[in-house]
Design a protein around this motif. Structure first.
Motif, PDB file in Angstrom:
ATOM      1  N   THR A 176       0.829  -1.203   0.000  1.00  0.00           N
ATOM      2  CA  THR A 176       0.000   0.000   0.000  1.00  0.00           C
ATOM      3  C   THR A 176       0.866   1.257   0.000  1.00  0.00           C
ATOM      4  N   SER A 177       1.891   1.293   0.851  1.00  0.00           N
ATOM      5  CA  SER A 177       2.762   2.478   0.876  1.00  0.00           C
ATOM      6  C   SER A 177       3.521   2.618  -0.438  1.00  0.00           C
ATOM      7  N   HIS A 178       3.907   1.508  -1.043  1.00  0.00           N
ATOM      8  CA  HIS A 178       4.602   1.554  -2.334  1.00  0.00           C
ATOM      9  C   HIS A 178       3.672   2.107  -3.417  1.00  0.00           C
ATOM     10  N   LEU A 179       2.419   1.671  -3.407  1.00  0.00           N
ATOM     11  CA  LEU A 179       1.468   2.165  -4.400  1.00  0.00           C
ATOM     12  C   LEU A 179       1.160   3.638  -4.186  1.00  0.00           C
ATOM     13  N   LYS A 180       1.098   4.080  -2.944  1.00  0.00           N
ATOM     14  CA  LYS A 180       0.830   5.495  -2.670  1.00  0.00           C
ATOM     15  C   LYS A 180       1.927   6.370  -3.248  1.00  0.00           C
ATOM     16  N   THR A 181       3.183   5.954  -3.132  1.00  0.00           N
ATOM     17  CA  THR A 181       4.274   6.760  -3.672  1.00  0.00           C
ATOM     18  C   THR A 181       4.254   6.757  -5.192  1.00  0.00           C
ATOM     19  N   LYS A 182       3.774   5.694  -5.792  1.00  0.00           N
ATOM     20  CA  LYS A 182       3.694   5.644  -7.254  1.00  0.00           C
ATOM     21  C   LYS A 182       2.554   6.505  -7.776  1.00  0.00           C
ATOM     22  N   VAL A 183       1.423   6.554  -7.069  1.00  0.00           N
ATOM     23  CA  VAL A 183       0.237   7.257  -7.538  1.00  0.00           C
ATOM     24  C   VAL A 183       0.276   8.736  -7.169  1.00  0.00           C
ATOM     25  N   ARG A 184       0.856   9.085  -6.051  1.00  0.00           N
ATOM     26  CA  ARG A 184       0.821  10.447  -5.532  1.00  0.00           C
ATOM     27  C   ARG A 184       1.429  11.495  -6.487  1.00  0.00           C
ATOM     28  N   PRO A 185       2.556  11.275  -7.169  1.00  0.00           N
ATOM     29  CA  PRO A 185       3.064  12.311  -8.086  1.00  0.00           C
ATOM     30  C   PRO A 185       2.082  12.638  -9.202  1.00  0.00           C
ATOM     31  N   ASP A 186       1.367  11.664  -9.724  1.00  0.00           N
ATOM     32  CA  ASP A 186       0.373  11.926 -10.763  1.00  0.00           C
ATOM     33  C   ASP A 186      -0.770  12.759 -10.204  1.00  0.00           C
ATOM     34  N   GLN A 187      -1.199  12.469  -8.994  1.00  0.00           N
ATOM     35  CA  GLN A 187      -2.288  13.229  -8.387  1.00  0.00           C
ATOM     36  C   GLN A 187      -1.845  14.663  -8.117  1.00  0.00           C
ATOM     37  N   ASP A 188      -0.593  14.857  -7.679  1.00  0.00           N
ATOM     38  CA  ASP A 188      -0.091  16.203  -7.423  1.00  0.00           C
ATOM     39  C   ASP A 188      -0.053  17.018  -8.715  1.00  0.00           C
ATOM     40  N   ALA A 189       0.368  16.420  -9.815  1.00  0.00           N
ATOM     41  CA  ALA A 189       0.423  17.120 -11.098  1.00  0.00           C
ATOM     42  C   ALA A 189      -0.981  17.508 -11.550  1.00  0.00           C
ATOM     43  N   GLN A 190      -1.948  16.624 -11.360  1.00  0.00           N
ATOM     44  CA  GLN A 190      -3.324  16.925 -11.740  1.00  0.00           C
ATOM     45  C   GLN A 190      -3.887  18.032 -10.860  1.00  0.00           C
ATOM     46  N   GLY A 191      -3.541  18.002  -9.583  1.00  0.00           N
ATOM     47  CA  GLY A 191      -4.021  19.028  -8.657  1.00  0.00           C
ATOM     48  C   GLY A 191      -3.460  20.397  -9.007  1.00  0.00           C
ATOM     49  N   GLU A 192      -2.189  20.462  -9.396  1.00  0.00           N
ATOM     50  CA  GLU A 192      -1.578  21.728  -9.788  1.00  0.00           C
ATOM     51  C   GLU A 192      -2.214  22.258 -11.063  1.00  0.00           C
ATOM     52  N   ALA A 193      -2.523  21.361 -12.008  1.00  0.00           N
ATOM     53  CA  ALA A 193      -3.170  21.791 -13.254  1.00  0.00           C
ATOM     54  C   ALA A 193      -4.567  22.330 -12.971  1.00  0.00           C
ATOM     55  N   ALA A 194      -5.291  21.698 -12.072  1.00  0.00           N
ATOM     56  CA  ALA A 194      -6.633  22.158 -11.732  1.00  0.00           C
ATOM     57  C   ALA A 194      -6.564  23.491 -11.004  1.00  0.00           C
ATOM     58  N   ALA A 195      -5.564  23.680 -10.139  1.00  0.00           N
ATOM     59  CA  ALA A 195      -5.410  24.943  -9.424  1.00  0.00           C
ATOM     60  C   ALA A 195      -5.056  26.066 -10.394  1.00  0.00           C
ATOM     61  N   ALA A 196      -4.257  25.770 -11.402  1.00  0.00           N
ATOM     62  CA  ALA A 196      -3.864  26.784 -12.376  1.00  0.00           C
ATOM     63  C   ALA A 196      -5.062  27.225 -13.208  1.00  0.00           C
ATOM     64  N   THR A 197      -5.919  26.303 -13.592  1.00  0.00           N
ATOM     65  CA  THR A 197      -7.084  26.676 -14.396  1.00  0.00           C
ATOM     66  C   THR A 197      -8.125  27.396 -13.561  1.00  0.00           C
ATOM     67  N   SER A 198      -8.225  27.112 -12.266  1.00  0.00           N
ATOM     68  CA  SER A 198      -9.229  27.786 -11.440  1.00  0.00           C
ATOM     69  C   SER A 198      -8.774  29.192 -11.063  1.00  0.00           C
ATOM     70  N   ALA A 199      -7.481  29.482 -11.165  1.00  0.00           N
ATOM     71  CA  ALA A 199      -6.977  30.814 -10.813  1.00  0.00           C
ATOM     72  C   ALA A 199      -7.237  31.838 -11.916  1.00  0.00           C
ATOM     73  N   THR A 200      -7.442  31.401 -13.140  1.00  0.00           N
ATOM     74  CA  THR A 200      -7.693  32.342 -14.237  1.00  0.00           C
ATOM     75  C   THR A 200      -9.133  32.820 -14.148  1.00  0.00           C
ATOM     76  N   PRO A 201      -9.369  34.126 -14.329  1.00  0.00           N
ATOM     77  CA  PRO A 201     -10.740  34.643 -14.222  1.00  0.00           C
ATOM     78  C   PRO A 201     -11.591  34.165 -15.395  1.00  0.00           C
ATOM     79  N   VAL A 202     -12.850  33.924 -15.108  1.00  0.00           N
ATOM     80  CA  VAL A 202     -13.795  33.464 -16.121  1.00  0.00           C
ATOM     81  C   VAL A 202     -14.478  34.693 -16.715  1.00  0.00           C
ATOM     82  N   GLN A 203     -14.443  34.834 -18.025  1.00  0.00           N
ATOM     83  CA  GLN A 203     -15.099  35.954 -18.707  1.00  0.00           C
ATOM     84  C   GLN A 203     -16.542  35.575 -19.009  1.00  0.00           C
ATOM     85  N   GLU A 204     -17.454  36.442 -18.611  1.00  0.00           N
ATOM     86  CA  GLU A 204     -18.863  36.180 -18.890  1.00  0.00           C
ATOM     87  C   GLU A 204     -19.174  36.605 -20.320  1.00  0.00           C
TER      88      GLU A 204
END
Length: 117
Positions: A77-105
């Protein structure tokens, strides 16, 4: 191991018998130590062995196997967490970057809006 139940004493025993033989049926509904062959001829007696050591051995083997399985699962389980966690961090950073841009109405939505009264 003696088990007392209903006025009777029960002993846990292992039966050692020759291949191709069966235990005889006793008059009380259980089995006796008499051995019979396929033609139901009497061929000897079975050996009764103490079952306490067998039960203690089975409990010890089960405890060791359970411990090994638990440790292996925790390590996997700990081995799998270390393998999966970098992918989740990259996805989280991408989602944070897109949510920071203002939405034009759209222009159709700009202007006076209705309010609840």
């Amino acid at each position: 191991m003696n088990i007392r139940w209903g006025g009777s004493v029960w002993d846990l025993m292992l039966v050692k018998r020759a291949v191709g033989t069966t235990l005889s049926n006793s008059a009380s509904g259980g089995n006796s130590t008499l051995l019979r062959d396929g033609a139901r001829n009497l061929v000897g007696h079975a050996d009764l062995l103490n079952g306490n050591r067998a039960v203690a051995g089975l409990v010890a083997v089960s405890a060791v196997a359970g411990s090994v399985l638990t440790v292996a699962t925790m390590q996997a389980t700990s081995h799998l967490k270390t393998k999966v966690r970098p992918d989740q961090d990259a996805q989280g950073e991408a989602a944070a970057a897109t949510s920071a841009t203002p939405v034009q109405e759209p222009e159709a939505l700009q202007g006076p809006r209705l309010r609840a009264v």
